[in-house]
Design an enzyme around this catalytic site. Structure first.
Site, PDB file in Angstrom:
ATOM      1  N   SER A   1      -1.149  14.870   1.856  1.00 45.33           N
ATOM      2  CA  SER A   1       0.615  14.918   1.413  1.00 45.33           C
ATOM      3  C   SER A   1       1.036  14.698   0.365  1.00 45.33           C
ATOM      4  CB  SER A   1      -0.364  12.946   2.529  1.00 45.33           C
ATOM      5  OG  SER A   1      -0.459  12.386   1.063  1.00 45.33           O
TER       6      SER A   1
ATOM      7  N   ALA B   1       3.394   0.722   6.154  1.00 42.42           N
ATOM      8  CA  ALA B   1       4.599   0.732   6.277  1.00 42.42           C
ATOM      9  C   ALA B   1       5.492   0.873   7.606  1.00 42.42           C
ATOM     10  CB  ALA B   1       5.571   2.390   5.240  1.00 42.42           C
TER      11      ALA B   1
ATOM     12  N   ASP C   1      -5.032   3.056   3.669  1.00 44.55           N
ATOM     13  CA  ASP C   1      -5.288   4.541   3.316  1.00 44.55           C
ATOM     14  C   ASP C   1      -5.786   4.512   1.964  1.00 44.55           C
ATOM     15  OD1 ASP C   1      -3.344   6.436   4.287  1.00 44.55           O
ATOM     16  OD2 ASP C   1      -1.872   6.263   2.166  1.00 44.55           O
TER      17      ASP C   1
ATOM     18  N   HIS D   1      -5.033  15.134  -2.327  1.00 42.14           N
ATOM     19  CA  HIS D   1      -4.734  15.228  -1.191  1.00 42.14           C
ATOM     20  C   HIS D   1      -3.242  15.827  -0.870  1.00 42.14           C
ATOM     21  CE1 HIS D   1      -3.736  12.972   3.336  1.00 42.14           C
ATOM     22  NE2 HIS D   1      -4.620  13.111   2.474  1.00 42.14           N
TER      23      HIS D   1
ATOM     24  N   CYS E   1       2.928   4.100   8.853  1.00 39.71           N
ATOM     25  CA  CYS E   1       1.923   4.079   9.650  1.00 39.71           C
ATOM     26  C   CYS E   1       1.838   2.554  10.778  1.00 39.71           C
ATOM     27  CB  CYS E   1       0.652   2.940   8.442  1.00 39.71           C
ATOM     28  SG  CYS E   1      -0.927   3.036   9.166  1.00 39.71           S
TER      29      CYS E   1
ATOM     30  N   HIS F   1      -0.672   8.212  -4.167  1.00 38.82           N
ATOM     31  CA  HIS F   1      -0.883   6.620  -3.796  1.00 38.82           C
ATOM     32  C   HIS F   1      -2.110   6.537  -3.260  1.00 38.82           C
ATOM     33  CE1 HIS F   1       0.620   8.840  -0.675  1.00 38.82           C
ATOM     34  NE2 HIS F   1       0.227   7.825   0.586  1.00 38.82           N
TER      35      HIS F   1
ATOM     36  N   GLU G   1      -2.919  14.915   6.972  1.00 40.90           N
ATOM     37  CA  GLU G   1      -2.037  13.641   6.935  1.00 40.90           C
ATOM     38  C   GLU G   1      -3.233  12.718   8.215  1.00 40.90           C
ATOM     39  OE1 GLU G   1      -1.007  11.160   5.176  1.00 40.90           O
ATOM     40  OE2 GLU G   1       1.131  12.082   4.489  1.00 40.90           O
TER      41      GLU G   1
ATOM     42  N   ASP H   1      -2.247  -1.343   5.904  1.00 41.39           N
ATOM     43  CA  ASP H   1      -1.894  -0.576   4.147  1.00 41.39           C
ATOM     44  C   ASP H   1      -1.366  -2.063   3.539  1.00 41.39           C
ATOM     45  OD1 ASP H   1      -2.772   1.231   4.881  1.00 41.39           O
ATOM     46  OD2 ASP H   1      -1.287   2.579   5.395  1.00 41.39           O
TER      47      ASP H   1
ATOM     48  N   LYS I   1      -8.186   5.548   6.516  1.00 45.73           N
ATOM     49  CA  LYS I   1      -7.677   6.934   6.611  1.00 45.73           C
ATOM     50  C   LYS I   1      -7.831   8.071   5.457  1.00 45.73           C
ATOM     51  CE  LYS I   1      -3.587   4.426   7.348  1.00 45.73           C
ATOM     52  NZ  LYS I   1      -2.580   5.261   6.284  1.00 45.73           N
TER      53      LYS I   1
ATOM     54  N   HIS J   1      -6.802   8.002   0.249  1.00 45.46           N
ATOM     55  CA  HIS J   1      -6.750   9.486  -0.187  1.00 45.46           C
ATOM     56  C   HIS J   1      -7.695   9.937  -1.608  1.00 45.46           C
ATOM     57  CE1 HIS J   1      -3.758   9.504   2.148  1.00 45.46           C
ATOM     58  NE2 HIS J   1      -2.395   8.833   1.885  1.00 45.46           N
TER      59      HIS J   1
HETATM   60  C1  VGL Z   1       1.581   5.521   5.082  1.00 44.55           C
HETATM   61  C2  VGL Z   1       3.301   7.343   3.901  1.00 44.55           C
HETATM   62  C3  VGL Z   1       2.085   7.609   2.771  1.00 44.55           C
HETATM   63  C4  VGL Z   1       1.724   4.381   5.730  1.00 44.55           C
HETATM   64  C5  VGL Z   1       0.486   6.282   4.097  1.00 44.55           C
HETATM   65  O1  VGL Z   1       0.760   4.202   5.419  1.00 44.55           O
HETATM   66  O2  VGL Z   1       2.629   4.099   6.038  1.00 44.55           O
HETATM   67  N1  VGL Z   1       2.875   6.274   4.279  1.00 44.55           N
HETATM   68  N2  VGL Z   1       0.747   7.397   3.683  1.00 44.55           N
HETATM   69 ZN    ZN Z   2      -0.908   8.148   2.666  1.00 42.84          ZN
END
Ligand code: VGL
Ligand code: ZN
Length: 183
Positions: A57, A134, A49, A55, A138, A68, A101, A10, A94, A51
């Site tokens: 989340s 992060a 990531d 989405h 992830c 995002h 999520e 990511d 993903k 989406h």
């Molecule tokens: C992530 C928050 C939302 C990540 C992805 O990849 O760490 N964190 N979507």
């Molecule tokens: Zn995400």
């Protein structure tokens, strides 16, 4: 670095300077680029990531995050310094299901429909080095799933960015206790 893959998680604009800009993201990207240029890891796999709009989340849908990494937007793109190293077949998307999520790269698929685990096994990898964003989400979920799948897993501490400093420190401590190497 025989049979060792680098997995970049990511390193996408929304996590670097966009809607979910994470702490130390610029430094993590720069250090990742240096690592690649000095160590020439091969293969390099990218987790993304990715989406759909709306989405589950996202906050408007009652989720924890601002919108995002929406498919087709700049925020979902790999940072330009790293993009030249990304191969489509080695990119795992993903978070594409609007209702689920997915923090782990393990749940992603490449355009051919293969999973990260499948491709790592086909390439006869037994060790993985992970960097990205992060730490608490992830990176951690991907690292733990790879460990459970039998890989030797290490994390590049200077090449990760995070949502929260305490969360980052706690995640690193927990991963180390589980047997994930910090380097
Ligand atoms: C992530 C928050 C939302 C990540 C992805 O990849 O760490 N964190 N979507
Ligand atoms: Zn995400």
């Amino acid at each position: 670095m025989k049979n060792t893959a680098l997995i970049v998680v990511d390193m996408l604009y929304d996590f670097i300077d966009g809607s979910m800009a994470c702490l130390e993201a610029d430094k993590a990207v720069e250090n990742t680029l240096q690592f690649i240029q000095k160590q020439h890891p091969s293969p390099i796999l990218f987790v993304r990531d990715h989406h759909p709009a709306g989405h589950c989340s996202f906050t408007e849908q009652g989720g924890p995050w601002p919108p995002h990494c929406v498919q087709g937007t700049h925020g979902a793109d790999i940072h330009e310094a790293l993009a030249p190293y990304a191969d489509e077949d080695l990119s795992f998307f993903k978070g594409e299901d609007p209702a689920r999520e997915q923090y782990s790269g393990f749940e992603g698929q490449n355009p051919a429909g293969q999973s990260l685990s499948e491709v790592l096994h086909l390439l006869e990898m037994d060790q993985v080095i992970i960097c990205g964003i992060a730490t608490e989400y992830c990176v951690r979920n991907t690292a733990e799933d790879l460990l459970k799948d039998g890989f030797h897993v290490s994390i590049l501490q200077d090449c990760i960015a995070y949502v929260d400093a305490q969360g980052h420190a706690d995640a690193l401590k927990a991963m180390k206790e589980e047997g994930i190497a910090l380097r």
